[in-house]
Design a protein around this motif. Sequence first.
Motif, short mmCIF file in Angstrom:
data_model
loop_
_atom_site.label_atom_id
_atom_site.label_comp_id
_atom_site.label_asym_id
_atom_site.label_seq_id
_atom_site.Cartn_x
_atom_site.Cartn_y
_atom_site.Cartn_z
N VAL A 93 13.21 -8.47 88.28
CA VAL A 93 14.20 -7.43 88.55
C VAL A 93 15.14 -7.77 89.70
CG1 VAL A 93 12.76 -5.61 87.55
CG2 VAL A 93 12.66 -6.05 90.04
N ARG A 94 14.88 -8.87 90.39
CA ARG A 94 15.80 -9.28 91.47
C ARG A 94 17.22 -9.47 90.95
NH1 ARG A 94 11.70 -12.97 94.15
NH2 ARG A 94 10.82 -11.56 95.70
N SER A 95 17.34 -9.98 89.73
CA SER A 95 18.67 -10.21 89.17
C SER A 95 19.45 -8.90 88.99
CB SER A 95 18.55 -10.92 87.82
OG SER A 95 17.88 -10.09 86.87
N LEU A 96 18.74 -7.77 89.00
CA LEU A 96 19.38 -6.46 88.86
C LEU A 96 19.62 -5.81 90.23
CD1 LEU A 96 17.20 -5.01 85.95
CD2 LEU A 96 19.48 -6.06 85.79
N GLY A 97 19.29 -6.54 91.29
CA GLY A 97 19.46 -5.97 92.63
C GLY A 97 18.35 -5.02 93.02
N LEU A 98 17.20 -5.15 92.35
CA LEU A 98 16.06 -4.29 92.65
C LEU A 98 14.97 -5.08 93.36
CD1 LEU A 98 15.76 -2.47 89.20
CD2 LEU A 98 16.80 -1.58 91.30
N GLU A 99 14.17 -4.37 94.14
CA GLU A 99 13.03 -4.98 94.80
C GLU A 99 11.84 -4.04 94.74
OE1 GLU A 99 14.39 -5.83 98.76
OE2 GLU A 99 13.90 -3.83 99.49
N TYR A 100 10.66 -4.62 94.85
CA TYR A 100 9.42 -3.85 94.81
C TYR A 100 9.12 -3.27 96.18
CZ TYR A 100 4.44 -2.90 94.96
OH TYR A 100 3.22 -2.31 95.16
N ARG A 101 8.67 -2.02 96.19
CA ARG A 101 8.21 -1.36 97.42
C ARG A 101 6.98 -0.52 97.10
NH1 ARG A 101 12.65 -0.32 101.33
NH2 ARG A 101 13.64 -2.37 101.44
N HIS A 102 6.09 -0.44 98.07
CA HIS A 102 4.95 0.48 97.98
C HIS A 102 5.10 1.43 99.16
CE1 HIS A 102 0.90 1.85 97.01
NE2 HIS A 102 0.73 1.94 98.32
N VAL A 103 5.44 2.69 98.86
CA VAL A 103 5.71 3.67 99.90
C VAL A 103 4.91 4.95 99.63
CG1 VAL A 103 7.51 5.05 101.04
CG2 VAL A 103 8.06 2.77 100.17
N ALA A 104 4.18 5.39 100.63
CA ALA A 104 3.41 6.64 100.53
C ALA A 104 2.54 6.69 99.27
CB ALA A 104 4.34 7.84 100.60
N GLY A 105 1.91 5.57 98.96
CA GLY A 105 1.02 5.51 97.81
C GLY A 105 1.70 5.36 96.47
N VAL A 106 3.01 5.15 96.47
CA VAL A 106 3.77 5.03 95.22
C VAL A 106 4.36 3.63 95.11
CG1 VAL A 106 5.69 5.95 93.86
CG2 VAL A 106 4.33 7.49 95.28
N ASP A 107 4.13 3.00 93.98
CA ASP A 107 4.71 1.68 93.70
C ASP A 107 6.02 1.91 92.97
OD1 ASP A 107 2.44 -0.42 94.32
OD2 ASP A 107 1.49 1.34 93.39
N MET A 108 7.08 1.24 93.42
CA MET A 108 8.37 1.48 92.78
C MET A 108 9.30 0.28 92.92
SD MET A 108 10.04 4.17 95.49
CE MET A 108 8.55 5.12 95.66
N LEU A 109 10.31 0.29 92.09
CA LEU A 109 11.41 -0.65 92.18
C LEU A 109 12.61 0.14 92.69
CD1 LEU A 109 10.94 -2.33 88.67
CD2 LEU A 109 10.06 -3.12 90.89
N VAL A 110 13.22 -0.36 93.77
CA VAL A 110 14.34 0.35 94.38
C VAL A 110 15.53 -0.58 94.53
CG1 VAL A 110 12.89 2.00 95.64
CG2 VAL A 110 13.54 -0.15 96.73
N ASP A 111 16.70 0.00 94.70
CA ASP A 111 17.91 -0.76 94.97
C ASP A 111 17.71 -1.50 96.29
OD1 ASP A 111 20.53 -1.42 96.04
OD2 ASP A 111 21.36 -0.15 94.47
N ALA A 112 17.86 -2.81 96.28
CA ALA A 112 17.62 -3.62 97.47
C ALA A 112 18.58 -3.29 98.61
CB ALA A 112 17.70 -5.11 97.13
N LYS A 113 19.81 -2.90 98.28
CA LYS A 113 20.81 -2.61 99.31
C LYS A 113 20.72 -1.19 99.84
CE LYS A 113 24.05 -5.97 97.53
NZ LYS A 113 25.29 -6.19 96.81
N ALA A 114 20.30 -0.26 99.02
CA ALA A 114 20.19 1.15 99.42
C ALA A 114 18.91 1.75 98.84
CB ALA A 114 21.41 1.93 98.93
N PRO A 115 17.76 1.31 99.37
CA PRO A 115 16.49 1.77 98.79
C PRO A 115 16.25 3.26 99.01
CG PRO A 115 16.10 0.46 100.77
CD PRO A 115 17.57 0.42 100.50
#
Length: 193
Positions: free
Chosen positions: A76-98
């Motif tokens: 998903v990096r090619s889409l400008g997304l990155e993986y994050r684990h926040v407050a017990g939730v795994d997600m893909l977020v916009d790398a520039k404006a998560p």
Amino acid sequence: MRALLFKAYDNHLEQLTAVAERVCRVLGEAGIEYRVVGGLAVFFHVGSRDPLAARLTKDVDLAVDRADLPRITESVRSLGLEYRHVAGVDMLVDAKAPKARSGIHLLFAGEKVRPSDLEPLPGYCKPTVNDAGISLVSPAELVRMKLISFRQRDKTHIIDMDSVGLITPEIEAGLSEALRDRLEKVRAEERGG
């Protein structure tokens, strides 16, 4: 005012489905198995039976295999997304404006979402593929997931699926006794009893 509301609804629907289509296409091209689950899966399934009965959701939820997480992150990096684990939730977020609110939430097949859940999420079954080529969790597994989670929005999704005939006697028969009890509770509340 009404026209603005319809425009906002249409814009949100277009953005949500475009994000889902892009992410699912990239995962599919990488050979990574996934299923769209949650409210968006309900929207697609109900909408296939009765477009006017489909309720829009706010986000995209994907069921994936935890072992695929490194490959998902890379894909998903090619889409400008990155993986994050926040407050017990795994997600893909916009790398520039998560933002967690607009992230793609990842759920892990065969695992409980919350420790208090009655059962783990189902493993992969044969998907339902929609017109856009997105792999959706089957109606049977979606009903099961909604009954496991059993929040107010899940109950509403159960009512919506039931109202268009997606919850068949075969699906009911495949549920555990605890989940059948929950289904009956939702139906009783809907009937006002």
